[in-house]
Motif scaffolding. Structure first.
Motif, mmCIF file in Angstrom:
data_model
loop_
_atom_site.group_PDB
_atom_site.id
_atom_site.type_symbol
_atom_site.label_atom_id
_atom_site.label_comp_id
_atom_site.label_asym_id
_atom_site.label_seq_id
_atom_site.Cartn_x
_atom_site.Cartn_y
_atom_site.Cartn_z
ATOM 1 N N LEU A 149 0.871 -1.171 -0.003
ATOM 2 C CA LEU A 149 -0.093 0.013 -0.085
ATOM 3 C C LEU A 149 0.954 1.268 -0.011
ATOM 4 N N SER A 150 0.660 2.239 -0.569
ATOM 5 C CA SER A 150 1.211 3.537 -0.695
ATOM 6 C C SER A 150 0.326 4.685 -0.716
ATOM 7 N N ILE A 151 0.805 5.830 -0.700
ATOM 8 C CA ILE A 151 -0.023 7.089 -0.562
ATOM 9 C C ILE A 151 -0.800 7.247 -1.868
ATOM 10 N N ALA A 152 -0.383 6.639 -2.913
ATOM 11 C CA ALA A 152 -0.983 6.710 -4.381
ATOM 12 C C ALA A 152 -2.442 6.033 -4.153
ATOM 13 N N ASP A 153 -2.134 4.793 -3.496
ATOM 14 C CA ASP A 153 -3.552 3.957 -3.441
ATOM 15 C C ASP A 153 -4.475 4.871 -2.430
ATOM 16 N N LEU A 154 -4.045 5.359 -1.307
ATOM 17 C CA LEU A 154 -5.032 6.091 -0.616
ATOM 18 C C LEU A 154 -5.737 7.200 -1.371
ATOM 19 N N TYR A 155 -5.034 8.013 -1.941
ATOM 20 C CA TYR A 155 -5.238 9.172 -2.565
ATOM 21 C C TYR A 155 -6.374 8.911 -3.638
ATOM 22 N N THR A 156 -6.093 7.890 -4.523
ATOM 23 C CA THR A 156 -6.656 7.661 -5.731
ATOM 24 C C THR A 156 -7.895 6.919 -5.351
ATOM 25 N N ALA A 157 -8.025 6.288 -4.372
ATOM 26 C CA ALA A 157 -9.149 5.704 -3.695
ATOM 27 C C ALA A 157 -10.190 6.590 -3.215
ATOM 28 N N SER A 158 -9.532 7.647 -2.728
ATOM 29 C CA SER A 158 -10.348 8.644 -1.862
ATOM 30 C C SER A 158 -10.923 9.318 -2.913
ATOM 31 N N VAL A 159 -10.275 9.885 -4.095
ATOM 32 C CA VAL A 159 -11.071 10.656 -4.950
ATOM 33 C C VAL A 159 -11.800 9.945 -6.070
ATOM 34 N N SER A 160 -12.072 8.457 -5.962
ATOM 35 C CA SER A 160 -12.921 7.878 -6.616
ATOM 36 C C SER A 160 -14.328 7.761 -5.837
ATOM 37 N N TYR A 161 -14.361 8.562 -4.694
ATOM 38 C CA TYR A 161 -15.689 8.270 -4.116
ATOM 39 C C TYR A 161 -16.721 8.600 -4.764
ATOM 40 N N ARG A 162 -16.828 9.568 -5.524
ATOM 41 C CA ARG A 162 -17.912 10.341 -6.192
ATOM 42 C C ARG A 162 -18.302 9.271 -7.429
ATOM 43 N N ALA A 163 -17.215 8.945 -8.052
ATOM 44 C CA ALA A 163 -17.443 7.991 -8.937
ATOM 45 C C ALA A 163 -18.172 6.949 -8.633
ATOM 46 N N PHE A 164 -17.752 6.128 -7.562
ATOM 47 C CA PHE A 164 -18.728 5.023 -7.159
ATOM 48 C C PHE A 164 -20.016 5.486 -6.596
ATOM 49 N N GLN A 165 -20.326 6.673 -6.085
ATOM 50 C CA GLN A 165 -21.456 7.028 -5.541
ATOM 51 C C GLN A 165 -22.343 7.252 -6.409
ATOM 52 N N TYR A 166 -21.973 7.647 -7.821
ATOM 53 C CA TYR A 166 -22.970 8.265 -8.868
ATOM 54 C C TYR A 166 -22.844 7.365 -10.117
ATOM 55 N N LEU A 167 -21.898 6.780 -10.367
ATOM 56 C CA LEU A 167 -21.580 6.221 -11.820
ATOM 57 C C LEU A 167 -21.485 4.563 -11.835
ATOM 58 N N PHE A 168 -20.521 4.107 -10.836
ATOM 59 C CA PHE A 168 -20.270 2.775 -11.127
ATOM 60 C C PHE A 168 -21.196 1.640 -10.306
#
Length: 408
Positions: A149-168
């Motif tokens: 796990l890296s900070i890249a995973d944490l940040y990318t997953a966190s900004v994926s929130y809205r996509a999963f909330q509305y699109l996926f």
């Protein structure tokens, strides 16, 4: 002495910075807005950080890395410089490509910005292309940078929130199991667990609902006055005929007089390619009305599994459907897993490729080179890509064909 003040809002880019402060118990005050914020950050962007002696910092990636530097934990920054560079790569991908494209796709649907169907369609198509890159990476690795796990995973997953909330929705998640698995794993990390505690996957993506138009009160009817009799009946003036606008730019070229595209598609589909279809093609091909183009994918170095590359090619072909009447194409994936490429040959109405291909939002991810059928090497390349029955010569090297798609 306090390490500073972190200014955040209810935005996906702020989820991780708040989580880092809490998880590492940093001596940082988390605030929304105050006089100091308004004075020091005139662009009013979040997150923002104000430290001792007037130290100011904006932009999400910079703030994330600075907060992490205030801790003794370096495990999230990779094992070496190469891994750190990859972490920066994925942070940039998430911040400049993944999140903004998702916002363009769902923003108009939920009323965040005025609805624009073309914007939603184009953004959704490009988001799917970005998802293919993520899915390919996460199908081979547990995390974005290796197996840790890296900070890249944490940040990318966190900004994926809205996509999963509305699109996926469920169908999208079934088609992208690696991304879904990774998202569930990463958002369970203590830095994000609180934010995502009540998060639930959606069954279907949100749909645009046009606002209801308010009914206007009918104006009171006016009494009709009898018109004075005219000396002679006047003929109504003929309305000027409206010019019929072409639905597609290539419609202006009219029908081909020598080459019947539909007949070629039937011949290619029903006859042996080398023995019958190709001789028919060269007999009827008219370079004054049609042109041949080699189409190469620009980012072959990012391709991994051949079936994923073929799915990427298929998605591109699907988005060309608006030009079906003016195109025929055959595309292949050559090579093997983790060492493959995409190339296609297209027959195009007219002598320019742009009008036929710009219906696809991702067409600029490909390089277009016009072929000359009078050159033996170009003619052979056309036949080999149409036939799929022998290796292709790519950059002087023979490469086996692994898979392919036909656009017809």
């Amino acid at each position: 002495m306090s390490q500073g003040t972190l200014y955040v809002g209810e935005y996906a880019r702020c989820f991780l910075v708040k989580g880092l402060v809490e998880f590492y118990n940093l001596d940082v005050t988390v605030a929304a807005k105050d006089a100091a914020y308004e004075k020091n950050f005139p662009l009013a962007k979040y997150p923002a950080f104000l430290g001792p002696k007037g130290y100011k910092l904006t932009e999400a990636i910079a703030v994330v890395l600075y907060l992490l530097s205030l801790t003794d934990d370096k495990s999230l920054l990779g094992k070496n410089e190469k891994e750190y560079a990859q972490i920066i790569r994925w942070l940039s991908f998430a911040n400049s490509e993944w999140l903004p494209t998702a916002v363009k796709a769902f923003g108009p649907i939920i009323g965040k910005v005025p609805y624009n169907k073309k914007q939603v369609t184009d953004a959704t198509a490009y988001l799917e292309q970005l998802a293919a890159v993520l899915e390919a990476r996460l199908s081979e690795f547990t995390y974005l940078v290796g197996e840790r796990l890296s900070i890249a995973d944490l940040y990318t997953a966190s900004v994926s929130y809205r996509a999963f909330q509305y699109l996926f929705g469920s169908e999208w998640r079934a088609a992208h199991p690696a991304i879904t698995r990774w998202f569930s794993t990463v958002t369970a990390h203590p830095t994000l667990a609180k934010t995502f505690a009540d998060f639930q996957f959606i069954e279907k993506p949100v749909e645009y609902v046009a606002p209801k138009k308010e009914k206007k009160e009918a104006a009171p009817k006016k009494e009709k006055k009898e018109a004075a009799p005219k000396a002679a009946a006047e003929e109504p003036a003929a309305a000027p005929a409206e010019e019929k606008k072409p639905k597609h730019p290539l419609e202006l070229l009219g029908k081909s007089t020598k080459f019947n595209l539909d007949e070629w598609k039937r011949t290619y589909s029903n006859e042996e390619t080398r023995e019958t279809a190709l001789p028919w093609f060269w007999e009827h091909y008219d370079p004054t009305e049609w042109s041949l183009w080699r189409v190469d994918y620009k980012y072959n170095d990012e391709l991994t599994l051949t079936f994923m590359s073929n799915n990427l090619l298929g998605g591109f072909f699907n988005r060309l459907s608006g030009s079906t009447k003016y195109l025929f194409g055959s595309g292949v994936v050559y090579g093997e897993n983790n060492n493959n490429g995409i190339v296609a040959v297209f027959l195009v109405r007219g002598d320019k490729h742009e009008p036929a291909f710009d219906v696809a939002p991702d067409w600029e991810s490909y390089t277009f080179s016009q072929l000359d059928a009078t050159k033996p090497e170009d003619k052979e390349f056309v036949e080999d890509v149409f036939a799929w029955d022998k290796p292709l010569l790519i950059n002087g090297e023979k490469r086996e064909i692994a898979d392919g798609k036909v656009f017809k």
